[in-house]
Scaffold this active site. Structure first.
Site, short mmCIF file in Angstrom:
data_model
loop_
_atom_site.label_atom_id
_atom_site.label_comp_id
_atom_site.label_asym_id
_atom_site.label_seq_id
_atom_site.Cartn_x
_atom_site.Cartn_y
_atom_site.Cartn_z
N HIS A 261 -4.74 0.23 -6.72
CA HIS A 261 -3.68 1.05 -6.13
C HIS A 261 -2.27 0.51 -6.46
O HIS A 261 -1.41 1.25 -6.91
CB HIS A 261 -3.83 1.13 -4.60
CG HIS A 261 -5.17 1.65 -4.15
ND1 HIS A 261 -5.90 2.56 -4.87
CD2 HIS A 261 -5.89 1.41 -3.03
CE1 HIS A 261 -7.02 2.83 -4.22
NE2 HIS A 261 -7.04 2.14 -3.11
N TYR A 399 14.59 6.89 0.13
CA TYR A 399 15.92 6.58 0.62
C TYR A 399 16.56 5.47 -0.20
O TYR A 399 15.87 4.64 -0.80
CB TYR A 399 15.93 6.27 2.12
CG TYR A 399 15.14 5.07 2.56
CD1 TYR A 399 13.80 5.19 2.88
CD2 TYR A 399 15.74 3.81 2.67
CE1 TYR A 399 13.07 4.10 3.31
CE2 TYR A 399 15.02 2.71 3.10
CZ TYR A 399 13.69 2.86 3.41
OH TYR A 399 12.97 1.77 3.82
N THR A 421 14.03 12.36 3.93
CA THR A 421 12.79 12.23 4.70
C THR A 421 12.07 13.57 4.64
O THR A 421 12.63 14.60 5.01
CB THR A 421 13.13 11.83 6.15
OG1 THR A 421 13.61 10.49 6.12
CG2 THR A 421 11.92 11.90 7.06
N TRP A 507 15.01 0.71 8.11
CA TRP A 507 14.99 2.16 8.02
C TRP A 507 14.23 2.74 9.21
O TRP A 507 13.17 2.24 9.57
CB TRP A 507 14.30 2.59 6.72
CG TRP A 507 14.18 4.09 6.57
CD1 TRP A 507 15.17 4.96 6.18
CD2 TRP A 507 13.02 4.90 6.80
NE1 TRP A 507 14.69 6.24 6.16
CE2 TRP A 507 13.38 6.24 6.53
CE3 TRP A 507 11.72 4.63 7.21
CZ2 TRP A 507 12.49 7.30 6.65
CZ3 TRP A 507 10.82 5.69 7.33
CH2 TRP A 507 11.20 7.01 7.05
C1 BG6 Z 1 -9.33 2.14 -0.33
C2 BG6 Z 1 -9.67 0.74 0.05
O1 BG6 Z 1 -9.36 2.29 -1.72
O2 BG6 Z 1 -8.03 2.46 0.16
C3 BG6 Z 1 -9.58 0.55 1.55
O3 BG6 Z 1 -11.00 0.46 -0.39
C4 BG6 Z 1 -8.24 1.02 2.08
O4 BG6 Z 1 -9.78 -0.81 1.90
C5 BG6 Z 1 -7.93 2.41 1.56
O5 BG6 Z 1 -8.31 1.03 3.49
C6 BG6 Z 1 -6.53 2.83 1.95
O6 BG6 Z 1 -6.33 4.17 1.65
P1 BG6 Z 1 -5.19 5.00 2.39
O7 BG6 Z 1 -5.17 6.30 1.67
O8 BG6 Z 1 -5.60 5.12 3.82
O9 BG6 Z 1 -3.92 4.23 2.25
#
Ligand code: BG6
Length: 513
Positions: A261, A399, A421, A507
């Protein structure tokens, strides 16, 4: 033309939807209770997402949804299990019945070719089954990937339409296992049939990064090492593993959040402007960024593991090691702050700080670009660094933290913000869930927001050496209290590598003022 334009067209156009007559197949055997706390991805995410798409009129016409798993289930069971997550209003009852009429279920064994033949027979028997497009959603544990992907390929791809496969993470555990998995999958499918989901790429504000960057003149000239002092990518969750520790312990926060992510968001911040919004043009640029990033080393990371807060309430009193599903004495980090550098002309020397953790003080995901000081200060050090913040969740916002003249009979600068926002500006707009957007993209054949195999490979190259070192040398993470900001060493580290935290400004969502 591919890319967002095609995808938008596909989303909007009824005619286009007709052209995508599809059997959507949900692999809902996702028993690992780890994917989503105390449940499974199918009931909590996939069925609800398909229902939302159906309810919004976005699913292709004549879509049939077929579940396949080991358990003996029927559609009634599936409906009962997923109903709490469907967000159904009183007026939707009839539509919901119609949706579930499109559902069916086949039970079988993942390693058994005959089970898949039975599944294929079932698919063929559906309306236009022999001509249909087929979308296979592999929400299955990694241990059965090989069998499932093979059996689908061998027995279930006989219809005349397209076949696409959605693959959920984890895509391996390190470079070697990921390469093995990729080799196996690519021996069965073409890259344009494979959709590796990273659901952060389906989030509104993550997708907005490209428009903000490449659709505005004001940011372009500043978006480089001459003006940006540091970039901070943050993921914070206010709860711990909550019984999901068995899965989590095998992976840890670096594999669970940082390597995918946060790294994906980093690529979107750092990449050059793609030639077009065509999927491969965008992914080419992301891969180039990753290729410029050296492997992460131990001196560039701080790791933590939460401990219970004796003064906290309920769950907060329990530490990671108190989760009965976590192995005793585990050294798995639940928090990590790492800095990566993109060694190219645009970014050389700028720290990309990635910070993620569980059981922290708040829920927040954001991208923060901190600008350098104004040269030739005339305000006696009263001006703080500007920041551009893209707040991914909650309360989506963009922002700019900036200095302005303190209003009234003053002539001194004050920290304030230019604030977009979403809850204010787009009051009546419903922001779709990330999964909704991404599954629709698969129907539309748009791979822009999916991870390509070379991206995956580069991501693992950056993280594998440190993951191996941590495991081999059993390096103990620092303790931090449930509900805190993480270990104090993380804040010190961030300051040391170049982020300036003033602590004088916070913020506040204008809706909550
Ligand atoms: C997942 C992880 O990919 O993303 C989790 O395996 C995490 O540990 C989740 O909680 C978070 O996703 P979001 O969309 O709630 O931020």
């Amino acid at each position: 033309m591919e890319g967002e334009v095609q995808s938008d067209r596909c989303r909007k156009s009824h005619k286009a939807r007709k052209a995508y007559t599809t059997n959507a197949i949900v692999w809902h055997g996702l028993v690992p209770p780890w994917r989503i706390r105390s449940g499974d991805l199918a009931k909590k995410k996939i069925y609800p997402t398909l229902w939302w798409l159906y309810n919004d009129g976005l699913l292709p016409e004549d879509t049939y949804i077929v579940g396949f798993a080991r358990s003996k289930l029927n559609v009634q069971d599936i409906r009962k299990q997923s109903e709490p997550y469907l967000k159904v209003s009183a007026n939707d009852a009839e539509k919901l019945n119609a949706f579930f009429k499109r559902n069916s279920y086949v039970s079988g064994q993942y390693s058994d070719e005959a089970s898949f033949k039975a599944l294929n027979d079932h698919l063929q028997s559906l309306l236009n089954g022999a001509k249909a497009n087929r979308l296979f959603y592999l929400a299955v544990p990694p241990s059965v990937y090989h069998d499932v992907t093979r059996n689908i390929r061998v027995t279930c791809m006989s219809a005349a339409g397209w076949n696409r496969v959605i693959v959920e993470k984890p895509f391996g555990k390190d470079l070697e296992s990921s390469n093995k998995l990729s080799e196996h999958i690519s021996s069965l499918y073409q890259e344009n049939q494979i959709y590796r989901i990273d659901h952060y790429l389906g989030k509104e504000m993550v997708q907005n990064l490209m428009v903000l960057r490449f659709g505005n003149r004001i940011f372009g000239p500043l978006w480089n090492r001459d003006h940006i002092a540091s970039v901070v990518l943050t993921f914070k969750e206010p709860f711990g593993t909550q019984g999901r520790g068995g899965y989590f312990d095998e992976f840890g926060i670096i594999r669970d959040v940082m390597q995918n992510h946060l790294l994906q968001m980093m690529c979107l911040v750092a990449m050059e402007k793609p030639v077009s919004t065509n999927s491969d043009d965008v992914r080419d640029e992301k891969v180039k960024v990753l290729k410029c990033v050296p492997e992460l080393t131990l001196n560039n990371i701080v790791m933590g593991q939460y401990v219970g807060d004796p003064e906290g309430k309920g769950e907060a009193q329990k530490g990671y090691l108190d989760d009965p599903t976590v192995p005793k004495g585990s050294f798995t980090p639940t928090f990590a702050t790492a800095v990566l550098y993109v060694q190219n002309e645009r970014w050389d020397g700028v720290p990309f700080i990635m910070r993620c953790g569980k059981a922290l003080n708040e829920r927040k995901a954001e991208v923060r670009l901190q600008f350098r000081e104004v040269p030739g200060d005339i305000f006696h050090g009263q001006c703080k660094r500007n920041e551009l913040v893209i707040r991914v969740q909650p309360d989506e916002a963009v922002y700019t933290k900036m200095m302005t003249k303190k209003p009234g009979m003053f002539f001194n600068p004050e920290e304030s913000e230019l604030d977009l926002t979403y809850g204010n500006r787009y009051k009546d707009v419903k922001l779709p869930d990330a999964y909704e957007r991404l599954i629709l993209d698969v129907f539309c054949g748009n791979q822009m927001h999916f991870v390509r195999s070379d991206e995956l490979k580069e991501a693992w190259r950056i993280f594998t050496p440190i993951l191996h070192q941590l495991e081999k040398e059993k390096i103990k993470p620092l303790p931090y209290k449930y509900g805190s900001r993480g270990p104090a060493e993380s804040d010190e580290f961030i300051q040391k590598v170049g982020f300036r935290y003033e602590g004088t400004y916070k913020w506040v969502n204008p809706n909550k003022l």
